[in-house]
Design an enzyme around this catalytic site. Structure first.
Site, PDB file in Angstrom:
ATOM      1  N   ASP A   1       0.849  -1.188   0.000  1.00 50.04           N
ATOM      2  CA  ASP A   1       0.000   0.000   0.000  1.00 50.04           C
ATOM      3  C   ASP A   1       0.883   1.236   0.000  1.00 50.04           C
ATOM      4  O   ASP A   1       1.971   1.236   0.583  1.00 50.04           O
ATOM      5  CB  ASP A   1      -0.913   0.030   1.230  1.00 50.04           C
TER       6      ASP A   1
ATOM      7  N   ASP B   1      -7.124  -1.281  -4.552  1.00 48.65           N
ATOM      8  CA  ASP B   1      -8.186  -0.913  -3.603  1.00 48.65           C
ATOM      9  C   ASP B   1      -9.062   0.189  -4.187  1.00 48.65           C
ATOM     10  O   ASP B   1     -10.289   0.171  -4.049  1.00 48.65           O
ATOM     11  CB  ASP B   1      -7.581  -0.428  -2.280  1.00 48.65           C
TER      12      ASP B   1
END
Length: 225
Positions: free
Chosen positions: A154, A188
């Site tokens: 991430d 995401d």
């Protein structure tokens, strides 16, 4: 909309997602952060073993395996469902949303399945120095983990609001409040966009093309009268 066009969307999103993850994984040490647009958009490298936005599922090892296998099943079913939407000629918007969700699932699945095999671990550095190392791409099997046990990379961080709550606020008075706190990735974001568009515009999107055409024809007839 043709199936190959939908697959092209899936592949493009996966490509952008994986390129960004490869770059961050091999150029950032764990926890490194750079500001892109002021203080509200930053690249902040972290990894997680759980779901989107860093959420977790049960005990680390078991939860990770269950989640990866679930993603794998969901992706296989997703390709079947996307094909079905195209064959049954649902709206272009619905197919694009489905492609975005599928691409996001594929992107994070790749991390979970293979990153442990092909990357060395990313050590945490409190302060940047020459001693801080970034991960390296290695031969399969020489990485930090096993097949299906990779960590999801991430890096997108949007702390739009950072403030201290007044003392009178129940439970959290005097604490620092941050919005938006989660760190996420392109995969995401693709999932979130696809799902949110479906939620807010489902009446317009979850229809077949002939239904849309019939409705439009009826509207034109009503206007003519």
């Amino acid at each position: 909309m043709k199936y190959r066009a939908a697959i092209l969307i899936v592949l493009l999103v996966i490509l952008v997602d994986q390129v960004s993850k490869f770059y961050v994984k091999t150029h950032f040490f764990y926890g490194e952060e750079i500001r892109v647009l002021g203080s509200w958009f930053r690249l902040h490298f972290i990894e997680n073993e759980g779901m989107a936005f860093g959420m977790r599922l049960g005990e680390a090892a078991t939860g990770k395996l269950v989640l990866t296998l679930f993603r794998l099943v969901a992706v296989v079913f997703g390709f079947f469902l996307l094909k079905k939407l195209v064959v049954k000629k649902y709206t272009r918007g619905l197919i694009i949303c489905g492609a975005l969700v599928l691409a996001g699932a594929c992107g994070n699945l790749i991390d979970s399945m293979f990153y442990g095999l092909i990357f060395t671990d990313s050590p945490y550095c409190v302060h940047y120095s020459a001693a801080c190392e970034t991960a390296r791409l290695v031969a399969p099997g020489q990485g930090y983990g096993q097949f299906l046990y990779g960590k999801v990379v991430d890096m997108l961080y949007f702390p739009l609001i950072e403030t201290r709550l007044p003392e009178w606020v129940p439970f959290r008075g005097g604490e620092t409040f941050e919005f938006f706190e989660p760190v996420f990735n392109i995969a995401d974001a693709a999932i979130s966009v696809g799902v949110l568009v479906l939620v807010f515009f489902q009446k317009k999107l979850v229809r077949k093309q002939e239904e849309v055409a019939a409705t439009a024809a009826g509207d034109r007839t009503a206007e003519a009268e």
